[in-house]
Design an enzyme around this catalytic site. Structure first.
Site, PDB file in Angstrom:
ATOM      1  N   SER A 114     115.007  83.655 104.049  1.00 47.85           N
ATOM      2  CA  SER A 114     115.345  83.885 105.445  1.00 47.85           C
ATOM      3  C   SER A 114     114.073  84.260 106.206  1.00 47.85           C
ATOM      4  CB  SER A 114     116.438  84.956 105.559  1.00 47.85           C
ATOM      5  OG  SER A 114     117.019  84.950 106.838  1.00 47.85           O
ATOM      6  N   GLU A 213     116.694  75.370 105.591  1.00 42.58           N
ATOM      7  CA  GLU A 213     118.030  75.970 105.590  1.00 42.58           C
ATOM      8  C   GLU A 213     118.085  76.890 106.806  1.00 42.58           C
ATOM      9  OE1 GLU A 213     118.903  79.439 104.999  1.00 42.58           O
ATOM     10  OE2 GLU A 213     116.799  80.000 105.022  1.00 42.58           O
ATOM     11  N   HIS A 280     121.774  80.699 103.048  1.00 41.14           N
ATOM     12  CA  HIS A 280     122.568  81.886 103.382  1.00 41.14           C
ATOM     13  C   HIS A 280     124.033  81.797 102.952  1.00 41.14           C
ATOM     14  CE1 HIS A 280     119.084  82.501 106.021  1.00 41.14           C
ATOM     15  NE2 HIS A 280     119.480  83.746 106.200  1.00 41.14           N
TER      16      HIS A 280
END
Length: 309
Positions: A114, A213, A280
């Site tokens: 992330s 992502e 995630h």
């Protein structure tokens, strides 16, 4: 970019000390406690960095505190792994203050994802350090069940290739351009890759397999980010694209995120493989980044060299 410029840190072994750091957003002690339990079960010795629970609004403490924890971890020979508790936001604010000479002198495993993509891109630029794209130590069993835990453990502790299979049930599974590509796997969170454009940390993607992502980004924003990458020219020499999970990326428009990904990546003339459980979503798997990989869109596999030796 040559296929293998990566500096691989030693694999973690039972008895090794790993420092839990929070370079981005503030974390939750109860989730970290679960992560500590997990790491201890693998024979590791997790230690909380002094400022791991600091908080300043949306940041895990002032920039100086977050920087201090990172640099202490990189400089301490007793610390063999640096595991981020979570993402959030804030890593970009501290990456320019990392002591890269300490990283190069004693390479160690760095894991997270992330917002931690910003840290991983900086470590790639400053030390060519191979890192581990996987769940944070603030663990949530509902999102990262036993298979996710085993995937992280293997990437940290076993110097063996990692194979991730396309799952037909993933929302991005329909994003598919046939073919096979090889090259270093570079990337992570799409927002952070785009935020690195124009900075020293934006990697050269020539000959690379780009990993993307994201979470909580409506389709038009995903379109905007991919279009930004295209217009900047950084996708011109990419060898392939590995598409992970795009979680909670929906809005009221009748356009899905998979449709946007297929449209903006499908005409690059390179293999594209979606449906990879990296990101995630539930069942997140861990992959090394910065190391050679093979994307086989026909077989539905992403095979990645180990990040550790």
């Amino acid at each position: 970019m040559s296929d293998d410029q990566a500096v691989r840190p030693p694999a973690l072994r039972p008895g090794d000390t790993v420092l839990l750091v929070s370079p981005s957003g503030p974390t939750r002690p109860e989730r970290v406690a679960r992560g500590v339990e997990l790491l201890t079960g693998w024979g590791l010795r997790p230690v909380l960095a002094p400022n791991a629970y600091a908080r300043r609004g949306y940041l895990a403490g002032d920039d100086a505190l977050r920087t201090a924890d990172l640099n202490a971890a990189f400089a301490d020979p007793a610390v063999r792994g640096v595991l981020c508790t979570r993402g959030g936001y804030g890593a970009q604010r501290v990456v320019d203050a990392i002591d890269m000479s300490a990283v190069r002198r004693d390479p160690k495993v760095v894991a997270g994802f992330s917002d931690i993509t910003a840290l991983q891109l900086a470590l790639w630029r400053g030390a060519r350090l191979a890192t581990v794209h996987g769940p944070g130590a603030a663990w949530l069993d509902e999102r990262t069940p036993p298979g996710s835990a085993e995937s992280l453990r293997a990437a940290l502790m076993c110097p063996e290739p990692v194979v991730v299979h396309r799952l037909p049930t993933e929302e991005t599974a329909a994003v598919l351009v046939p073919g096979t590509a090889t090259g270093p796997l570079i990337g992570g969170n799409l927002c952070l890759i785009v935020s690195s454009l124009g900075t020293p940390d934006m990697p050269d993607l020539t000959g690379a397999i780009l990993l993307v992502e994201d979470v909580g980004e409506p389709p038009y924003k995903v379109d905007r980010m991919l279009t930004h990458l295209r217009r900047s020219g950084v996708l011109a020499g990419v060898a392939g694209v590995a598409v992970g999970q795009f979680t909670n990326c929906a809005d009221d428009w009748a356009v899905g995120v998979a449709e946007v990904l297929a449209e903006r990546l499908g005409d690059l003339g390179v293999p594209v493989l979606g449906g990879l459980p990296i990101g995630h979503g539930v069942g997140q798997l861990t992959v090394p980044v910065g190391v050679p990989a093979t994307l086989d869109a026909d077989a539905g596999t992403l095979t990645v060299s180990p990040a550790v030796r």
